[in-house]
Scaffold this motif. Structure first.
Motif, short mmCIF file in Angstrom:
data_model
loop_
_atom_site.label_atom_id
_atom_site.label_comp_id
_atom_site.label_asym_id
_atom_site.label_seq_id
_atom_site.Cartn_x
_atom_site.Cartn_y
_atom_site.Cartn_z
N GLY A 125 0.81 -1.20 0.00
CA GLY A 125 0.00 0.00 0.00
C GLY A 125 0.85 1.25 0.00
O GLY A 125 2.06 1.22 -0.25
N THR A 126 0.23 2.37 0.30
CA THR A 126 0.91 3.65 0.29
C THR A 126 1.92 3.79 1.42
O THR A 126 2.99 4.38 1.24
CB THR A 126 -0.13 4.78 0.40
OG1 THR A 126 -1.07 4.64 -0.67
CG2 THR A 126 0.51 6.14 0.32
N ASN A 127 1.59 3.23 2.57
CA ASN A 127 2.43 3.41 3.75
C ASN A 127 3.19 2.15 4.14
O ASN A 127 4.32 2.23 4.60
CB ASN A 127 1.56 3.86 4.94
CG ASN A 127 2.36 4.48 6.05
OD1 ASN A 127 3.25 5.29 5.82
ND2 ASN A 127 2.06 4.10 7.29
N SER A 128 2.58 0.99 3.95
CA SER A 128 3.19 -0.24 4.44
C SER A 128 3.14 -1.35 3.39
O SER A 128 2.35 -1.30 2.45
CB SER A 128 2.48 -0.72 5.71
OG SER A 128 1.13 -1.06 5.43
N ILE A 129 3.99 -2.35 3.60
CA ILE A 129 3.95 -3.56 2.79
C ILE A 129 3.85 -4.73 3.76
O ILE A 129 4.60 -4.80 4.74
CB ILE A 129 5.19 -3.67 1.86
CG1 ILE A 129 5.09 -4.93 0.98
CG2 ILE A 129 6.49 -3.64 2.64
CD1 ILE A 129 6.13 -4.95 -0.14
N ARG A 130 2.89 -5.61 3.51
CA ARG A 130 2.56 -6.65 4.48
C ARG A 130 2.60 -8.02 3.82
O ARG A 130 2.32 -8.16 2.64
CB ARG A 130 1.19 -6.39 5.10
CG ARG A 130 1.09 -5.03 5.79
CD ARG A 130 -0.29 -4.77 6.34
NE ARG A 130 -1.31 -4.86 5.30
CZ ARG A 130 -2.43 -5.57 5.40
NH1 ARG A 130 -2.70 -6.24 6.50
NH2 ARG A 130 -3.30 -5.59 4.42
N LEU A 131 2.94 -9.02 4.64
CA LEU A 131 3.05 -10.40 4.18
C LEU A 131 2.24 -11.31 5.08
O LEU A 131 2.28 -11.18 6.30
CB LEU A 131 4.53 -10.82 4.21
CG LEU A 131 4.82 -12.33 4.06
CD1 LEU A 131 4.53 -12.80 2.64
CD2 LEU A 131 6.28 -12.62 4.44
N LEU A 132 1.49 -12.22 4.46
CA LEU A 132 0.80 -13.28 5.19
C LEU A 132 1.20 -14.62 4.58
O LEU A 132 1.10 -14.81 3.37
CB LEU A 132 -0.71 -13.11 5.11
CG LEU A 132 -1.55 -14.28 5.65
CD1 LEU A 132 -1.35 -14.47 7.16
CD2 LEU A 132 -3.04 -14.10 5.33
N ILE A 133 1.66 -15.53 5.41
CA ILE A 133 1.88 -16.92 5.01
C ILE A 133 0.89 -17.76 5.78
O ILE A 133 0.74 -17.61 7.01
CB ILE A 133 3.33 -17.36 5.31
CG1 ILE A 133 4.32 -16.52 4.51
CG2 ILE A 133 3.51 -18.84 4.99
CD1 ILE A 133 5.78 -16.82 4.84
N ALA A 134 0.17 -18.62 5.07
CA ALA A 134 -0.88 -19.40 5.72
C ALA A 134 -1.01 -20.77 5.08
O ALA A 134 -0.70 -20.95 3.89
CB ALA A 134 -2.22 -18.66 5.64
N ASP A 135 -1.48 -21.72 5.88
CA ASP A 135 -1.80 -23.05 5.38
C ASP A 135 -3.30 -23.13 5.13
O ASP A 135 -4.10 -22.59 5.91
CB ASP A 135 -1.39 -24.12 6.39
CG ASP A 135 0.11 -24.29 6.49
OD1 ASP A 135 0.79 -24.02 5.48
OD2 ASP A 135 0.60 -24.66 7.56
N TYR A 136 -3.67 -23.81 4.06
CA TYR A 136 -5.07 -23.91 3.67
C TYR A 136 -5.45 -25.38 3.59
O TYR A 136 -4.79 -26.18 2.90
CB TYR A 136 -5.28 -23.24 2.32
CG TYR A 136 -6.71 -23.28 1.80
CD1 TYR A 136 -7.65 -22.37 2.25
CD2 TYR A 136 -7.09 -24.22 0.84
CE1 TYR A 136 -8.94 -22.39 1.77
CE2 TYR A 136 -8.39 -24.24 0.36
CZ TYR A 136 -9.32 -23.33 0.82
OH TYR A 136 -10.60 -23.33 0.34
N ALA A 137 -6.50 -25.76 4.32
CA ALA A 137 -7.00 -27.14 4.28
C ALA A 137 -8.47 -27.14 4.61
O ALA A 137 -8.91 -26.47 5.55
CB ALA A 137 -6.23 -28.01 5.27
N ASP A 138 -9.25 -27.86 3.81
CA ASP A 138 -10.69 -28.02 4.04
C ASP A 138 -11.40 -26.67 4.16
O ASP A 138 -12.29 -26.50 5.01
CB ASP A 138 -10.94 -28.86 5.30
CG ASP A 138 -10.34 -30.26 5.20
OD1 ASP A 138 -10.37 -30.83 4.10
OD2 ASP A 138 -9.83 -30.77 6.22
N GLY A 139 -11.00 -25.72 3.34
CA GLY A 139 -11.66 -24.43 3.32
C GLY A 139 -11.27 -23.49 4.43
O GLY A 139 -11.82 -22.39 4.54
N VAL A 140 -10.31 -23.89 5.27
CA VAL A 140 -9.91 -23.08 6.42
C VAL A 140 -8.47 -22.59 6.24
O VAL A 140 -7.59 -23.36 5.86
CB VAL A 140 -10.03 -23.88 7.73
CG1 VAL A 140 -9.55 -23.04 8.92
CG2 VAL A 140 -11.48 -24.32 7.94
#
Length: 310
Positions: free
Chosen positions: A9-24
Motif C-alpha cells: 500500500g501507500t504506507n506499508s507492505i505486508r506479508l501473510l503466510i498461511a496453510d489452507y486445508a478443508d476451506g480453512v
C-alpha cells in the motif's frame, strides 16, 4: 497447501503466510514493514527513489521468508499508490526481480471483494447483524465495502488516507485548529459524496494498520497484541477520546506510545480522524455504537482466493 500474500500500500507492505486445508486458512506468519511507498506521490505523480529503495529492501526480506517457509503459491497485490504513477514500470521490475512474481494492480472492485472476504471470515460466531461496512484506511486511500452474508453490495475507493491527509493539511506539530478543520472538511466532503449507501450500515468493521493501531492505543496496550486486537470492540466515547488525543498530541508524545509503530507516528492522527468521521456518519444506524476491529483484511482475502485457485 501453503500460500503467501503480499499487500503493498501507500504506507506499508505486508506479508501473510498461511496453510489452507478443508476451506480453512491457518496463519503461519504475518509481517509488516513501513516503507512509505506513497511518499510525495500526491504532488509528484511518481514514486520517490528512496521510497522505491525502502520497498525493494522489504521485498528482498520477504523473499527470504517465503523461501524458508516452503510457500507453494504467492501473489503480490498493489493498490492505491501504484495505480497511476509515472514510474510504475520501475516498481514492477524491482518487485519481480526480488520476489519472482509481478505485482497485480488490482481493480477497485477486486480490492473490495478481497477485503470484504477477509474481514468477514469468522464473523458468524460473533452474531453481529449486517449489513457490514468494511473500512480499510490506508495511506493514500480509504476503501469502503458494504455487504452482507451474500457478498458485496456496494464499494468505493476514496482519495483519503493517513499519508495523503497529513501531507495535504497537517503540517504543524501538533496540528493547528485550522489544519484540523481543513482535514475534517476534506474528509467529510468525500464521505458526503460516496456512492456507498452509508445509511444502510448496521456494523462498522475497521481493518488494516491504521485502525488496528488506533485500537491498540485506545486499549492502552503496552505492546501490540493481535490476539487482543482481533474482534476488539471500541465504543464510540473511547474512539472519540483516542482520536482527540492522537490529533492534538505532538510527534514526540506519540513516539513514546508502545502500540504506535515508528512509521505511523507522523500520520496516525489523520488516520484516526478518518475513522472518527466515518463512525460519526454511520452512528445512527449501528446496532452497537462502536467500531469492530478485525486483524483479517485483504491479505486474508488474497490468501483464501489463491488457495482456492481463483
Amino acid at each position: 497447501m501453503r500460500v503467501a500474500a503480499v499487500d503493498c500500500g501507500t504506507n506499508s507492505i505486508r506479508l501473510l503466510i498461511a496453510d489452507y486445508a478443508d476451506g480453512v486458512l491457518t496463519e503461519v506468519d504475518r509481517q509488516m514493514r513501513i516503507v512509505r511507498l506513497g511518499q510525495g506521490v500526491d504532488s509528484t505523480g511518481a514514486f520517490a527513489p528512496e521510497a522505491l529503495a525502502r520497498t525493494f529492501e522489504a521485498c528482498a526480506e520477504y523473499a527470504g521468508i517465503v523461501r524458508a517457509a516452503g510457500v507453494e503459491r504467492l501473489r503480490f497485490v498493489a493498490t492505491s499508490a501504484a495505480r497511476d504513477v509515472s514510474n510504475r514500470d520501475e516498481f514492477f521490475a524491482g518487485v519481480s526481480e526480488r520476489l519472482g512474481v509481478e505485482p497485480d494492480i488490482i481493480s477497485g472492485a477486486e480490492e473490495a471483494s478481497l477485503s470484504f472476504r477477509g474481514a468477514t471470515s469468522g464473523l458468524a460466531a460473533l452474531e453481529v447483524p449486517g449489513p457490514y461496512l468494511v473500512a480499510d484506511i490506508g495511506g493514500g486511500s480509504t476503501e469502503l465495502v458494504l455487504g452482507d452474508a451474500g457478498g458485496v453490495l456496494a464499494a468505493e475507493s476514496l482519495d483519503m488516507g493517513s499519508v495523503r491527509m497529513t501531507e495535504r493539511h497537517l503540517h504543524s506539530d501538533p496540528a493547528s485548529i485550522e489544519e484540523m478543520r481543513a482535514a475534517t472538511k476534506d474528509v467529510d466532503a468525500l464521505l458526503e459524496a460516496t456512492t456507498v449507501p452509508l445509511s444502510e450500515v448496521r456494523c462498522l468493521i475497521g481493518v488494516a494498520g491504521t485502525v488496528t493501531t488506533v485500537a491498540a492505543v485506545a486499549l492502552q496496550l503496552t505492546e501490540y497484541d493481535p490476539g487482543v486486537i482481533h474482534h476488539a470492540r471500541i465504543p464510540a466515547p473511547l474512539l472519540l477520546d483516542t482520536t482527540s488525543w492522537l490529533m492534538g498530541s505532538t510527534r514526540a508524545e506519540r513516539s513514546v506510545v508502545p502500540a504506535i509503530h515508528p512509521g505511523r507516528v507522523d500520520v496516525i492522527g489523520a488516520g484516526a480522524l478518518i475513522l472518527q468521521r466515518l463512525h460519526d456518519r454511520v452512528a445512527d444506524g449501528l446496532a452497537y455504537d462502536e467500531v469492530l476491529v478485525s486483524e483479517h483484511d485483504i491479505l486474508d482475502g488474497v490468501a483464501l482466493a489463491l488457495a482456492a485457485g481463483e
